[in-house]
Scaffold this motif. Structure first.
Motif, short mmCIF file in Angstrom:
data_model
loop_
_atom_site.label_atom_id
_atom_site.label_comp_id
_atom_site.label_asym_id
_atom_site.label_seq_id
_atom_site.Cartn_x
_atom_site.Cartn_y
_atom_site.Cartn_z
N GLU A 120 0.83 -1.21 0.00
CA GLU A 120 0.00 0.00 0.00
C GLU A 120 0.87 1.26 0.00
O GLU A 120 0.60 2.21 -0.74
N ALA A 121 1.91 1.28 0.81
CA ALA A 121 2.79 2.45 0.89
C ALA A 121 3.49 2.69 -0.44
O ALA A 121 3.56 3.83 -0.92
N LEU A 122 3.99 1.63 -1.06
CA LEU A 122 4.71 1.79 -2.32
C LEU A 122 3.75 2.16 -3.46
O LEU A 122 4.08 3.01 -4.29
N GLU A 123 2.56 1.57 -3.47
CA GLU A 123 1.56 1.97 -4.48
C GLU A 123 1.26 3.45 -4.36
O GLU A 123 1.15 4.16 -5.36
N GLY A 124 1.12 3.94 -3.13
CA GLY A 124 0.86 5.36 -2.91
C GLY A 124 1.99 6.22 -3.44
O GLY A 124 1.76 7.24 -4.11
N LEU A 125 3.22 5.81 -3.18
CA LEU A 125 4.40 6.54 -3.66
C LEU A 125 4.43 6.56 -5.18
O LEU A 125 4.63 7.61 -5.80
N TYR A 126 4.22 5.41 -5.80
CA TYR A 126 4.27 5.33 -7.25
C TYR A 126 3.16 6.15 -7.89
O TYR A 126 3.37 6.79 -8.92
N ASN A 127 1.99 6.15 -7.27
CA ASN A 127 0.88 6.97 -7.78
C ASN A 127 1.23 8.46 -7.70
O ASN A 127 0.84 9.23 -8.57
N LEU A 128 1.97 8.86 -6.66
CA LEU A 128 2.42 10.26 -6.57
C LEU A 128 3.37 10.58 -7.73
O LEU A 128 3.35 11.69 -8.25
N GLY A 129 4.18 9.60 -8.13
CA GLY A 129 5.08 9.80 -9.27
C GLY A 129 4.31 9.98 -10.57
O GLY A 129 4.62 10.87 -11.37
N VAL A 130 3.30 9.14 -10.78
CA VAL A 130 2.46 9.27 -11.98
C VAL A 130 1.77 10.62 -11.97
O VAL A 130 1.78 11.36 -12.97
N LYS A 131 1.18 10.97 -10.83
CA LYS A 131 0.47 12.25 -10.71
C LYS A 131 1.41 13.43 -10.93
O LYS A 131 1.06 14.40 -11.61
N GLY A 132 2.62 13.33 -10.38
CA GLY A 132 3.61 14.41 -10.54
C GLY A 132 3.98 14.62 -12.00
O GLY A 132 4.08 15.76 -12.47
#
Length: 139
Positions: A120-132
């Motif tokens: 869950e933590a890594l998915e959240g981080l990766y989604n922040l990268g996509v969003k960024g």
């Protein structure tokens, strides 16, 4: 071994997205939550230290950089997260109409009982990268 993968469409040409995503020393430019990024060395073998907004530090090593396939692989050397044997991959693929697909994935071992939390933590981080990246190229 745990696996996580997130991807998204970026409204920019593949070359521009790759240029930003492959800049190993500037992850803080695309991922909200990473307040600082310093780098030692150049190219494969370089080590970056990420400072997270909560003050935690993560040390990562660039393992490979395939410019032709637009794939970057890195490992975590030191992290406050209860994970080991982490290998992360960032990839940029060309889509039609001048758009790109950015994918961020990893494999890792999590401490017993922490598998779901780490996914869950890594998915959240990766989604922040996509969003960024999406925000960076939205204008």
């Amino acid at each position: 071994m745990q696996k996580v993968k997130v991807s998204g469409t970026i409204n920019a040409p593949v070359e521009k997205v790759w240029e930003l995503a492959s800049n190993f020393g500037e992850l803080n430019q695309i991922v909200e939550g990473v307040s600082d990024c310093t780098i030692e060395g150049n190219g494969v073998g370089a080590v970056r230290t990420l400072t997270l907004q909560d003050g935690g530090k993560v040390k990562e090593k660039l393992e490979s950089l395939d410019k032709a396939k637009r794939v970057l692989k890195y490992s975590i050397l030191d992290s406050p997260m209860p994970i080991q044997n982490y290998t992360g991959t960032m990839q940029v693929d060309e889509l039609e109409d001048g758009r790109s697909k950015f994918s961020w994935s990893s494999t890792f071992d999590a401490a017993d009982g922490m598998e779901d939390d780490m996914k869950e933590a890594l998915e959240g981080l990766y989604n922040l990268g996509v969003k960024g990246l999406q925000q960076r190229f939205s204008g």
